[in-house]
Design a protein around this motif. Structure first.
Motif, mmCIF file in Angstrom:
data_model
loop_
_atom_site.group_PDB
_atom_site.id
_atom_site.type_symbol
_atom_site.label_atom_id
_atom_site.label_comp_id
_atom_site.label_asym_id
_atom_site.label_seq_id
_atom_site.Cartn_x
_atom_site.Cartn_y
_atom_site.Cartn_z
ATOM 1 N N GLY A 62 0.356 -1.391 0.108
ATOM 2 C CA GLY A 62 0.253 -0.214 0.347
ATOM 3 C C GLY A 62 0.837 1.045 -0.507
ATOM 4 N N LEU A 63 0.855 1.971 -0.774
ATOM 5 C CA LEU A 63 1.065 3.368 -0.557
ATOM 6 C C LEU A 63 0.017 4.754 -0.915
ATOM 7 C CD1 LEU A 63 3.376 2.674 -4.462
ATOM 8 C CD2 LEU A 63 4.263 1.895 -1.961
ATOM 9 N N ILE A 64 0.836 5.685 0.643
ATOM 10 C CA ILE A 64 -0.145 6.460 0.672
ATOM 11 C C ILE A 64 0.375 7.853 0.840
ATOM 12 C CG2 ILE A 64 -1.918 7.346 2.626
ATOM 13 C CD1 ILE A 64 -2.115 4.993 3.448
ATOM 14 N N TYR A 65 0.007 8.321 -0.415
ATOM 15 C CA TYR A 65 0.821 9.884 0.294
ATOM 16 C C TYR A 65 0.241 10.525 0.786
ATOM 17 C CZ TYR A 65 4.837 12.856 -1.439
ATOM 18 O OH TYR A 65 6.676 13.839 -1.451
ATOM 19 N N ASP A 66 0.466 11.201 2.057
ATOM 20 C CA ASP A 66 -0.760 11.872 3.164
ATOM 21 C C ASP A 66 0.145 13.389 2.509
ATOM 22 O OD1 ASP A 66 -2.846 12.266 5.156
ATOM 23 O OD2 ASP A 66 -1.034 13.021 6.364
ATOM 24 N N GLU A 67 -0.951 14.894 2.616
ATOM 25 C CA GLU A 67 -0.663 16.148 2.935
ATOM 26 C C GLU A 67 0.429 16.334 3.727
ATOM 27 O OE1 GLU A 67 -4.361 18.199 0.433
ATOM 28 O OE2 GLU A 67 -3.621 17.723 2.963
ATOM 29 N N ILE A 68 0.536 14.857 4.966
ATOM 30 C CA ILE A 68 1.290 16.008 6.389
ATOM 31 C C ILE A 68 2.290 14.856 6.231
ATOM 32 C CG2 ILE A 68 1.460 15.588 9.006
ATOM 33 C CD1 ILE A 68 -0.169 18.675 7.892
ATOM 34 N N GLU A 69 2.334 13.465 6.182
ATOM 35 C CA GLU A 69 2.555 12.644 7.186
ATOM 36 C C GLU A 69 3.747 12.382 5.991
ATOM 37 O OE1 GLU A 69 1.544 9.055 9.350
ATOM 38 O OE2 GLU A 69 -0.015 10.075 10.194
ATOM 39 N N LEU A 111 -4.533 3.016 9.326
ATOM 40 C CA LEU A 111 -6.284 3.001 10.095
ATOM 41 C C LEU A 111 -7.153 3.487 9.494
ATOM 42 C CD1 LEU A 111 -4.665 1.755 13.868
ATOM 43 C CD2 LEU A 111 -5.072 0.176 11.322
ATOM 44 N N ARG A 112 -6.948 5.216 10.117
ATOM 45 C CA ARG A 112 -7.687 6.457 9.769
ATOM 46 C C ARG A 112 -8.075 5.746 8.226
ATOM 47 N NH1 ARG A 112 -4.649 10.834 12.136
ATOM 48 N NH2 ARG A 112 -4.927 11.029 14.218
ATOM 49 N N ARG A 113 -7.414 5.813 7.180
ATOM 50 C CA ARG A 113 -8.220 5.519 6.043
ATOM 51 C C ARG A 113 -8.389 4.071 5.369
ATOM 52 N NH1 ARG A 113 -4.761 8.363 1.304
ATOM 53 N NH2 ARG A 113 -4.807 10.373 1.777
ATOM 54 N N LEU A 114 -7.969 3.370 6.232
ATOM 55 C CA LEU A 114 -9.627 2.241 5.721
ATOM 56 C C LEU A 114 -10.480 2.555 6.089
ATOM 57 C CD1 LEU A 114 -6.705 -0.621 7.354
ATOM 58 C CD2 LEU A 114 -7.898 -0.717 5.274
ATOM 59 N N ALA A 115 -10.237 3.137 7.419
ATOM 60 C CA ALA A 115 -11.845 3.473 8.019
ATOM 61 C C ALA A 115 -12.851 4.425 6.600
ATOM 62 C CB ALA A 115 -11.946 3.670 9.555
ATOM 63 N N TRP A 116 -11.846 5.307 6.363
ATOM 64 C CA TRP A 116 -13.514 6.274 6.094
ATOM 65 C C TRP A 116 -13.110 5.578 4.187
ATOM 66 C CZ3 TRP A 116 -10.469 7.939 0.822
ATOM 67 C CH2 TRP A 116 -11.869 9.335 0.433
ATOM 68 N N ARG A 117 -12.196 4.389 4.044
ATOM 69 C CA ARG A 117 -12.633 4.188 2.639
ATOM 70 C C ARG A 117 -13.847 2.660 3.385
ATOM 71 N NH1 ARG A 117 -9.311 2.712 -1.865
ATOM 72 N NH2 ARG A 117 -9.249 0.488 -1.992
ATOM 73 N N HIS A 118 -13.652 2.592 3.983
ATOM 74 C CA HIS A 118 -14.854 1.365 4.224
ATOM 75 C C HIS A 118 -15.379 1.182 5.789
ATOM 76 C CE1 HIS A 118 -12.571 -1.198 0.628
ATOM 77 N NE2 HIS A 118 -11.345 -0.925 1.719
ATOM 78 N N PRO A 119 -16.315 2.876 5.265
ATOM 79 C CA PRO A 119 -17.167 2.968 7.078
ATOM 80 C C PRO A 119 -18.320 2.411 7.555
ATOM 81 C CG PRO A 119 -17.535 4.449 4.801
ATOM 82 C CD PRO A 119 -16.675 4.014 4.619
ATOM 83 N N ASP A 120 -18.497 1.935 6.395
ATOM 84 C CA ASP A 120 -19.192 0.499 6.721
ATOM 85 C C ASP A 120 -19.078 -0.814 7.491
ATOM 86 O OD1 ASP A 120 -21.409 1.887 5.421
ATOM 87 O OD2 ASP A 120 -21.677 1.154 3.968
ATOM 88 N N GLY A 121 -17.523 -1.107 7.278
ATOM 89 C CA GLY A 121 -16.767 -1.993 7.880
ATOM 90 C C GLY A 121 -15.600 -2.505 8.806
ATOM 91 N N ALA A 122 -16.053 -0.618 9.517
ATOM 92 C CA ALA A 122 -15.104 -0.389 9.759
ATOM 93 C C ALA A 122 -15.427 -1.145 11.497
ATOM 94 C CB ALA A 122 -14.633 1.441 10.171
ATOM 95 N N ASP A 123 -16.623 0.074 12.274
ATOM 96 C CA ASP A 123 -16.849 -0.510 13.207
ATOM 97 C C ASP A 123 -17.087 -2.576 13.234
ATOM 98 O OD1 ASP A 123 -17.030 1.710 13.215
ATOM 99 O OD2 ASP A 123 -20.078 1.674 13.288
ATOM 100 N N ALA A 124 -17.781 -3.416 12.865
ATOM 101 C CA ALA A 124 -17.255 -4.760 12.803
ATOM 102 C C ALA A 124 -16.097 -5.449 13.202
ATOM 103 C CB ALA A 124 -18.635 -5.441 11.365
ATOM 104 N N VAL A 125 -15.421 -4.950 11.839
ATOM 105 C CA VAL A 125 -13.685 -5.528 12.079
ATOM 106 C C VAL A 125 -13.183 -4.761 13.447
ATOM 107 C CG1 VAL A 125 -11.739 -5.353 10.400
ATOM 108 C CG2 VAL A 125 -13.725 -5.381 9.279
ATOM 109 N N PHE A 126 -13.887 -3.355 14.331
ATOM 110 C CA PHE A 126 -12.736 -3.020 15.584
ATOM 111 C C PHE A 126 -13.524 -3.882 16.933
ATOM 112 C CE2 PHE A 126 -10.536 0.086 12.649
ATOM 113 C CZ PHE A 126 -9.132 -0.447 13.285
ATOM 114 N N ARG A 127 -15.195 -4.321 16.464
ATOM 115 C CA ARG A 127 -15.618 -4.960 17.607
ATOM 116 C C ARG A 127 -14.645 -6.143 17.328
ATOM 117 N NH1 ARG A 127 -21.890 -3.008 15.488
ATOM 118 N NH2 ARG A 127 -21.611 -0.737 16.469
#
Length: 412
Positions: free
Chosen positions: A296-303, A347-363
């Motif tokens: 995975g390659l993420i080019y973030d504005e800050i990081e 982790l923020r990017r994953l939750a942002w991409r898949h908002p419907d799945g984030a709760d279930a996975v972290f639960r």
């Protein structure tokens, strides 16, 4: 490719000296006594396990000489974050009896603003108090430095020599600085070697530029331009690719950027150096990444640009939470959450991409049926990744000053 800005900033800017009730010379003398108390406090058994771990890490190569040991203890006392997020010097200021005066408290808390660098020596023999001006090759600023061990401690530093060390403000309301720990001097003839070491330090930690506003601004600008070029080539600031494809495209990205930088430098008449790595070196992924299923390659504005191992598996997990029963996938997510070298970004990017799945996975991961990413996500990240919320933001690019660029061009 190194960018060389013109910069006239210095680190001896005047402050509200009238806020002080003690003369600078008295503060310098008093700093020696208080630094001794602070070092003794840092070596108290209550910090023993953490300090021992730092010393062992510093001597992992099998050699822990006096200079390294002193700098390690100094870093531990002034900068190391304890379990509750405080520093040793903050604990000392709070707990010291009898209590410190207002000037003494401000002085010690000011020591958290450490400047670590490789300096070129400029003697200032006409100055009172044994001041030596040190030009930091990394942030391209000049620091008038004193020692609380007297002017004799700086006598070894001759005009044109170089030294590696750490300095701190005498007091935030002055433009004077103190040696903090141990200075390692180098002869004038070692200039090119010192310059290459300074370049490595600046590249490894661009945050060392933070005090020079001009260099920092240029570095942020370069990162923004590089990110825009990345998005233009990859089509997004976030992609998941096979390792070989990722490496090939990263190399192409860096090749284009180096060509643009070289052409721009030639047009503007700015000096360049051959010390920067080439496109293939810059685009090369670590060996273990080449054996992964995906990168995975993420080019973030800050990081900036970050690589993530086997990130396709996690993306699939968040897209289809029914896979949370897969031990491999959930273990990988647990490692991402607990690894203190991984920022909250993926982790923020994953939750942002898949908002419907984030709760279930972290639960499933946390075994908390009521977990809600929207409500609880940031608190989770702050508790598991404290260090990333405590550090200053810094660009991933480094911009060198004119003197460092000049030394890098000098042949051995």
């Amino acid at each position: 490719m190194l960018q060389v800005p013109h910069n006239d900033d210095t680190a001896d800017g005047t402050a509200a000296a009238e806020a002080l009730s003690m003369p600078v010379t008295e503060l310098v003398a008093r700093s020696g006594e208080l630094k001794g108390e602070l070092v003794e406090f840092a070596q108290h058994p209550r910090f023993g396990r953490q300090l021992t771990a730092r010393l062992r890490a510093a001597g992992s190569s099998g050699l822990l000489d006096e200079g390294i040991a002193v700098r390690t203890v100094d870093h531990f006392a002034l900068q190391h974050r304890l379990h509750d997020g405080t520093t040793v010097v903050e604990r000392f200021v709070t707990q010291r009896r009898p209590p410190l005066t207002a000037d003494e408290r401000a002085m010690l808390l000011g020591w958290r603003d450490v400047v670590e660098g490789l300096f070129e020596v400029h003697r200032d023999d006409d100055a009172s108090g044994g001041t030596v001006v040190l030009h930091n090759l990394i942030d391209d600023l000049h620091y008038p430095v004193r020692s609380n061990m007297g002017s004799e401690a700086l006598a070894v530093l001759e005009q044109g020599m170089f030294t590696y060390g750490r300095i701190v403000p005498v007091h935030p309301a002055t433009g004077h600085w103190l040696v903090s720990g141990y200075l390692s001097p180098y002869p004038q003839s070692s200039g090119p070697d010192v310059a290459r070491a300074a370049l490595r330090m600046a590249t490894a930690d661009p945050g060392l530029l933070r005090r020079n506003r001009d260099l920092s601004r240029r570095a942020w600008q370069m990162q923004a331009e590089d990110r825009a070029a990345f998005i233009d080539l990859f089509g997004s600031d976030f992609v998941i690719l096979p390792p070989a494809t990722a490496q090939e495209q990263l190399t192409e990205h860096h090749r284009r950027r180096l060509e643009e930088a070289t052409a721009s430098a030639e047009t503007d008449g700015r000096p360049t150096t051959d010390s920067a790595p080439g496109a293939e070196e810059m685009g090369r992924l670590p060996e273990d990444y080449m054996e992964a299923d995906s990168v995975g390659l993420i080019y973030d504005e800050i990081e900036g640009l970050n690589y993530y191992l086997d990130f396709g598996r996690l993306d699939t997990l968040f897209a289809d939470p029914s896979l949370a029963g897969d031990h491999t996938s959930i273990t990988q997510l647990r490692n991402y959450l607990s690894d203190d070298t991984v920022s909250p970004l993926p982790l923020r990017r994953l939750a942002w991409r898949h908002p419907d799945g984030a709760d279930a996975v972290f639960r499933v991961l946390l075994r908390k049926p009521g977990f809600s990413w929207t409500r609880d996500g940031e608190d989770l990240l702050r508790s598991r990744k404290k260090s990333f919320f405590q550090q200053e933001t810094a660009p991933s690019f480094s911009v060198v000053g004119e003197r460092l660029a000049e030394l890098l061009r000098i042949p051995n």
